[in-house]
Design a protein around this motif. Structure first.
Motif: not given
Ligand SMILES: Nc1ncnc2c1ncn2[C@@H]1O[C@H](COP(=O)(O)OP(=O)(O)O)[C@@H](O)[C@H]1O
Ligand SMILES: [Mg+2]
Length: 230
Positions: A12-23
């Motif tokens: 999981k990347l990025g800040k709390k409210d704009q999480k990006v999932i990197l599979p």
């Protein structure tokens, strides 16, 4: 020795409210038998180190299970995994990870001190291993006084000192020239033959991969069927 079932991992990347999932790893099922040398190959970024970190318990899988030596390690608590790791797994890294202020001897001895082994036993084990990896004359040398190949020998001896059944190696020859690489690969093969140690070796180098009995290829986080080339 290692069984992996339907293992997936994402970061999981990025800040709390704009999480990006990197599979990163997707539905990995694979096995490594006792006494095997298995190479994991794949391009940079394909997820090889992540796989090793999951097997080592440094990170926990998003999904799936991992067994080592019959123990479902993916279910172990942090503390139990640390204990299991110490007893069963040795590590070799591309960057050696030696302690610069300690001599070759002291670097190899350190895990034994942490384990509480008495001095006489420590000495016996360290000297025997230093001879086994061809470092008999370099006891008192600091890492900065050793070549890359010699430093990697120290780190191999350190990986062996607690008598693990499994050694995980991430690009073990990635910082070495090809002649030194061949020497280190020979040591790995010798340890496998003589001590029956199982090796899982991560590499993006075809020559290193061929040291193994078998190759597992990873592409975009998946195991390729039939061990296809890099
Ligand atoms: N701790 C992390 N946090 C976020 N992304 C990561 C982390 N570790 C690795 N990655 C990403 O996962 C992918 C696979 O990395 P890695 O397992 O190191 O590949 P390899 O060892 O095959 O080069 C890469 O895109 C990398 O940027
Ligand atoms: Mg890597």
């Amino acid at each position: 020795m290692i069984q992996i079932r339907e293992l997936s991992h994402h970061f999981k990347l990025g800040k709390k409210d704009q999480k990006v999932i990197l599979p990163v790893l997707k539905d990995i099922t694979m096995e490594v038998g006792k006494g095997e040398i298995v190479s994991v190959v794949g391009k940079s970024g394909s997820g090889k180190s992540t796989l090793l970190n999951l097997i080592s318990g440094f990170i926990r899988p998003t999904e799936g299970d991992i067994w080592i030596d019959g123990v479902q390690v993916s279910e172990l608590s942090e503390a139990k995994f640390a204990d299991f790791r110490l007893k069963h797994i040795g590590f070799i890294f591309q960057s050696f990870q030696l302690i610069p202020s300690m001599t070759a001897y002291q670097n190899i001895e350190l895990p034994l001190i942490l384990k509480g082994e008495d001095e006489k036993k420590r000495q016996e084990k360290v000297i025997r291993l230093m001879e086994k990896v061809g470092l008999g004359d370099f006891k008192d040398h600091y890492p900065s006084e050793l070549s890359g190949g010699q430093q990697q020998r120290v780190s191999i001896a350190r990986a062996l000192v607690l008598e693990p059944t499994l050694i995980l190696a991430d690009e073990p020859t990635g910082s070495l020239d090809s002649e030194t690489e061949a020497e280190i690969l020979e040591i790995i093969q010798k340890l496998n033959r003589e001590l029956g140690i199982t090796f899982l070796i991560i590499t993006h180098d075809e020559e290193v991969a061929q040291t193994g009995h078998r190759t597992i290829s990873i592409k975009d986080g998946r195991v390729m069927k039939g061990g296809a080339a890099i």
